[in-house]
Design an enzyme around this catalytic site. Structure first.
Site, mmCIF file in Angstrom:
data_model
loop_
_atom_site.group_PDB
_atom_site.id
_atom_site.type_symbol
_atom_site.label_atom_id
_atom_site.label_comp_id
_atom_site.label_asym_id
_atom_site.label_seq_id
_atom_site.Cartn_x
_atom_site.Cartn_y
_atom_site.Cartn_z
ATOM 1 N N ARG A 18 0.866 -1.260 0.038
ATOM 2 C CA ARG A 18 0.024 0.047 -0.365
ATOM 3 C C ARG A 18 0.708 1.144 0.210
ATOM 4 N NH1 ARG A 18 -4.938 -1.196 4.532
ATOM 5 N NH2 ARG A 18 -5.565 -2.974 3.437
ATOM 6 N N SER A 36 16.503 -6.880 -1.136
ATOM 7 C CA SER A 36 16.183 -8.315 -1.107
ATOM 8 C C SER A 36 16.759 -9.053 0.016
ATOM 9 C CB SER A 36 16.304 -9.174 -2.349
ATOM 10 O OG SER A 36 17.666 -9.456 -2.516
ATOM 11 N N ARG A 37 16.264 -9.751 0.678
ATOM 12 C CA ARG A 37 16.874 -10.667 1.669
ATOM 13 C C ARG A 37 17.212 -12.018 1.086
ATOM 14 N NH1 ARG A 37 12.773 -13.665 4.517
ATOM 15 N NH2 ARG A 37 10.867 -12.750 4.475
ATOM 16 N N TYR A 59 20.063 -5.643 2.804
ATOM 17 C CA TYR A 59 19.705 -4.011 3.453
ATOM 18 C C TYR A 59 20.887 -3.435 3.613
ATOM 19 C CZ TYR A 59 15.285 -6.874 4.695
ATOM 20 O OH TYR A 59 14.278 -7.689 4.658
ATOM 21 N N LEU A 75 9.754 -3.838 8.231
ATOM 22 C CA LEU A 75 10.294 -4.906 8.674
ATOM 23 C C LEU A 75 9.838 -5.317 9.861
ATOM 24 C CD1 LEU A 75 14.102 -4.148 8.296
ATOM 25 C CD2 LEU A 75 12.905 -5.607 6.829
ATOM 26 N N LYS A 98 4.990 1.919 12.274
ATOM 27 C CA LYS A 98 4.752 1.808 13.688
ATOM 28 C C LYS A 98 4.631 0.138 14.123
ATOM 29 C CE LYS A 98 0.726 0.138 12.976
ATOM 30 N NZ LYS A 98 0.277 -1.329 13.563
ATOM 31 N N ARG A 164 2.774 -11.192 13.096
ATOM 32 C CA ARG A 164 2.085 -10.443 14.430
ATOM 33 C C ARG A 164 1.813 -11.243 15.396
ATOM 34 N NH1 ARG A 164 0.037 -9.017 9.494
ATOM 35 N NH2 ARG A 164 -0.235 -6.552 9.164
ATOM 36 N N ASP A 176 0.592 -3.902 17.529
ATOM 37 C CA ASP A 176 -0.213 -3.840 16.133
ATOM 38 C C ASP A 176 -1.324 -2.707 15.944
ATOM 39 O OD1 ASP A 176 -1.730 -5.462 13.870
ATOM 40 O OD2 ASP A 176 0.432 -5.175 13.334
#
Length: 328
Positions: A18, A36-37, A59, A75, A98, A164, A176
């Protein structure tokens, strides 16, 4: 004028889907690099393609890119502070999801490292015209002196494979959706509460919560937030002469906002035209960098919010009210 050139850490995160398009289509901004990781390059290339952005392997490689002016960090929660500090160390401005930090102490570390760089915690709803209008109506005194804030932020979320719900990554409802719930009374009263009392429904992490914040002098906030039910993102200000309510603080880009004002003179509704909160956030960030406009969400605000989040966690764990006037 050259656009503010953005790099992204955590580009495959759901929220980045978004935020990145909104940044790129906002005047004065451009997404130019994606990191990319290990094992995720193909996914990063897919994210980068619509913007014509280059892909860095890792990163640190993105942070070393001299053509990146600012980074957006999406992240897991526990990685926000370390990568914000790394970005600041190499002279990049930072928009970080956040919660910026899980403690007031870490917010202070970020503030010290920021110097003249811009760091903003991404409370996107704060930048929407609906939110700006609600704040203006509150400041106008139409509903009198603010006494009670009621806020509810909740969204049912599937647990399988979702960070989460990982306690090692700072998961849980408080960090969250809860951040939004207690952010509202903090800016509305423009103060930290004197004390908080919270009750959680938890398993590996807190899933739902109800809480009361005491701001003194008869002023309180009553909150609920959850990863188990919803969706709901509403808040209400009760003043001595009336009330003001926002139906949905998480308005979609194609959804009008609705503010209802109730006083002894009657009921009035104000419709706020649809717009994209993420675009407003990107525009405000660019203005903070270029024109030195003070960020709407300051680092002092972020530290205050983190302190309240910490106190709610302590209150629920101990089953007691936590006095924020006393240091733990």
């Amino acid at each position: 004028m050259q656009p503010l050139r953005w790099g992204v850490l955590g580009a495959t995160a759901h929220i980045a889907g978004r935020v990145l398009p909104a940044i790129h289509r906002t005047a004065g901004n451009a997404v130019v690099a994606v990191a990319s990781r290990e094992g995720r390059r193909a996914a990063a290339e897919e994210v980068a393609r619509p913007f014509g952005a280059r892909v860095h392997d890792g990163y640190d490689a993105l942070l070393a890119d001299p053509d990146v002016d600012a980074v957006y960090i999406a992240l897991p929660n526990t990685q926000h502070v370390p990568w914000t500090l790394r970005a600041l160390d190499v002279g990049k401005h930072v928009l970080v999801e956040k919660p910026m930090a899980l403690s007031e102490e870490d917010c202070v570390r970020v503030e010290r490292a920021a110097a003249d760089l811009v760091v903003v915690e991404a409370y996107m709803y704060r930048f929407h015209p609906q939110q700006r209008r609600a704040a203006a109506l509150l400041a106008s005194g139409e509903i009198g002196e603010l006494r009670v804030v009621r806020s509810a932020f909740a969204y049912p979320t599937a647990a399988a494979g979702n960070i989460r719900f990982d306690p090692a990554l700072g998961g849980g409802a408080t960090w969250d959706v809860g951040c939004y719930a207690f952010d509202v009374p903090l800016w509305a009263f423009d103060a930290a509460p004197r004390a908080v009392r919270a009750r959680f429904h938890s398993r590996e992490v807190d899933l739902s919560a109800v809480a009361v914040l005491d701001f003194g002098d008869g002023r309180s906030a009553v909150l609920d937030y959850s990863l188990e039910y919803g969706p709901r993102a509403a808040y209400e200000f009760q003043g001595t002469r009336g009330s003001l309510s926002v139906r949905n603080a998480w308005t979609r880009s194609d959804e009008e906002g609705l503010i209802t004002v109730v006083t002894l003179d009657g009921v009035r509704e104000e419709v706020v035209p649809a717009s994209d909160a993420y675009e407003h956030q990107a525009a405000a960030f660019a203005a903070a960098v270029r024109d030195k406009v003070p960020p709407l969400v300051s680092l002092a605000h972020s530290a205050r919010t983190a302190r309240v989040g910490e106190a709610l966690v302590r209150s629920a764990a101990a089953g007691v009210e936590v006095d924020l006037r006393r240091r733990p």
